[in-house]
Design a protein around this motif. Sequence first.
Motif, mmCIF file in Angstrom:
data_model
loop_
_atom_site.group_PDB
_atom_site.id
_atom_site.type_symbol
_atom_site.label_atom_id
_atom_site.label_comp_id
_atom_site.label_asym_id
_atom_site.label_seq_id
_atom_site.Cartn_x
_atom_site.Cartn_y
_atom_site.Cartn_z
ATOM 1 N N ASN A 66 41.684 76.140 53.940
ATOM 2 C CA ASN A 66 41.048 77.427 54.209
ATOM 3 C C ASN A 66 41.759 78.247 55.275
ATOM 4 O OD1 ASN A 66 39.074 79.363 53.637
ATOM 5 N ND2 ASN A 66 37.751 78.656 55.290
ATOM 6 N N TYR A 67 42.920 77.776 55.732
ATOM 7 C CA TYR A 67 43.810 78.569 56.576
ATOM 8 C C TYR A 67 45.151 78.619 55.840
ATOM 9 C CZ TYR A 67 40.527 78.030 60.504
ATOM 10 O OH TYR A 67 39.422 78.060 61.319
ATOM 11 N N ALA A 68 45.701 79.815 55.663
ATOM 12 C CA ALA A 68 46.895 79.965 54.831
ATOM 13 C C ALA A 68 48.051 79.121 55.351
ATOM 14 C CB ALA A 68 47.299 81.438 54.759
ATOM 15 N N ALA A 69 48.228 79.061 56.671
ATOM 16 C CA ALA A 69 49.349 78.297 57.228
ATOM 17 C C ALA A 69 49.173 76.806 56.981
ATOM 18 C CB ALA A 69 49.498 78.582 58.719
ATOM 19 N N HIS A 70 47.929 76.320 57.012
ATOM 20 C CA HIS A 70 47.697 74.910 56.717
ATOM 21 C C HIS A 70 47.947 74.620 55.237
ATOM 22 C CE1 HIS A 70 46.095 70.907 56.636
ATOM 23 N NE2 HIS A 70 45.121 71.255 55.813
ATOM 24 N N ALA A 71 47.543 75.540 54.362
ATOM 25 C CA ALA A 71 47.843 75.354 52.945
ATOM 26 C C ALA A 71 49.344 75.240 52.738
ATOM 27 C CB ALA A 71 47.272 76.511 52.127
ATOM 28 N N ALA A 72 50.103 76.093 53.452
ATOM 29 C CA ALA A 72 51.562 76.067 53.311
ATOM 30 C C ALA A 72 52.149 74.749 53.793
ATOM 31 C CB ALA A 72 52.173 77.239 54.076
ATOM 32 N N GLU A 73 51.654 74.225 54.936
ATOM 33 C CA GLU A 73 52.200 72.966 55.427
ATOM 34 C C GLU A 73 51.786 71.789 54.549
ATOM 35 O OE1 GLU A 73 50.920 72.062 59.405
ATOM 36 O OE2 GLU A 73 48.826 71.766 58.852
ATOM 37 N N SER A 74 50.759 71.998 53.721
ATOM 38 C CA SER A 74 50.342 70.981 52.760
ATOM 39 C C SER A 74 51.082 71.118 51.433
ATOM 40 C CB SER A 74 48.835 71.080 52.508
ATOM 41 O OG SER A 74 48.108 70.980 53.711
ATOM 42 N N GLY A 75 51.943 72.151 51.331
ATOM 43 C CA GLY A 75 52.714 72.368 50.116
ATOM 44 C C GLY A 75 51.991 73.156 49.053
ATOM 45 N N SER A 76 50.999 73.967 49.450
ATOM 46 C CA SER A 76 50.197 74.709 48.484
ATOM 47 C C SER A 76 50.084 76.175 48.885
ATOM 48 C CB SER A 76 48.788 74.115 48.378
ATOM 49 O OG SER A 76 48.822 72.751 48.035
ATOM 50 N N ALA A 77 49.816 77.015 47.904
ATOM 51 C CA ALA A 77 49.479 78.409 48.171
ATOM 52 C C ALA A 77 48.014 78.497 48.578
ATOM 53 C CB ALA A 77 49.724 79.246 46.930
ATOM 54 N N PRO A 78 47.620 79.549 49.300
ATOM 55 C CA PRO A 78 46.199 79.703 49.614
ATOM 56 C C PRO A 78 45.371 79.724 48.330
ATOM 57 C CG PRO A 78 47.517 81.259 50.883
ATOM 58 C CD PRO A 78 48.440 80.629 49.889
ATOM 59 N N PRO A 79 44.227 79.062 48.322
ATOM 60 C CA PRO A 79 43.427 78.972 47.091
ATOM 61 C C PRO A 79 42.777 80.306 46.724
ATOM 62 C CG PRO A 79 42.254 77.982 48.931
ATOM 63 C CD PRO A 79 43.622 78.316 49.438
#
Length: 266
Positions: A66-79
């Motif tokens: 639910n934070y765009a930067a965390h999604a990126a570090e997880s290898g995903s785009a924001p949902p």
Amino acid sequence: MLARDRYYDLRPVTAEIDGAFLAGGGVARARAALADGLLQEVEGAAELRVGAPVARPGAVLCIGQNYAAHAAESGSAPPDHPILFFKHPNTVVGPFDEIRRPAGARSLDWEAELGVVIGTAAWQVEEAAALEHVAGYLVGDDVSERTWQRAESGGQWSKGKSAPTFCPLGPWLVPADEVDPTALRIWSRVSGAPRQDSSTADMVFPVAALIADLSRYVRLEPGDVLLTGTPEGVAMSGRYPYLADGDVVEIGIDGLGTQRSVVVAD
């Protein structure tokens, strides 16, 4: 109850802070009892264990990426839509209790999160009215075992989220009318070293949007806890080591307090 830097005994009002207390106007009744002088100050409060500020939540609902930067570090785009998973309610412990690393856990991670405690039932509510169903806010840590979450869960995450002690909450439940959940600094440290430092303003879906969306599918009940996602800066990013026995995890949110948990072998 903490007021004016003093701790007061709530037992004249309720035995514990649970869903029934919150749904029955408990926050207002506690404030009235304090104003009327019905609550006694707790002697030796600093020496007592601090439990989770909400007792026996029926559900612990969690939001992923639910934070765009965390999604990126997880290898995903924001949902495009909120990602929902659940932690077992028996994961909940107090803000200064130990995090117990289960046998076989090698990828233990921290996740600083804003917690939302539901005060009145919410079923298919509109976003404009969603915050009316919130009793208060607290600090949460969505402790995660990443191997169990990603490699052994069969596409779901809850296996890596649900071991005992994997959800420290508190130290306080701050009433909703005292908090603006849209712009709170949120941070974490591990053994004194900074890890996460962000703001709830960076959420992809703010609290009101989350409650409105989830209530389309799940009837949220008084006492339920909603963990709203974590910012970037976790071990899964590869920038930091996973938690080891003896590490001290500190998590704080402005106005909601700071928790401190030591990792120990179970």
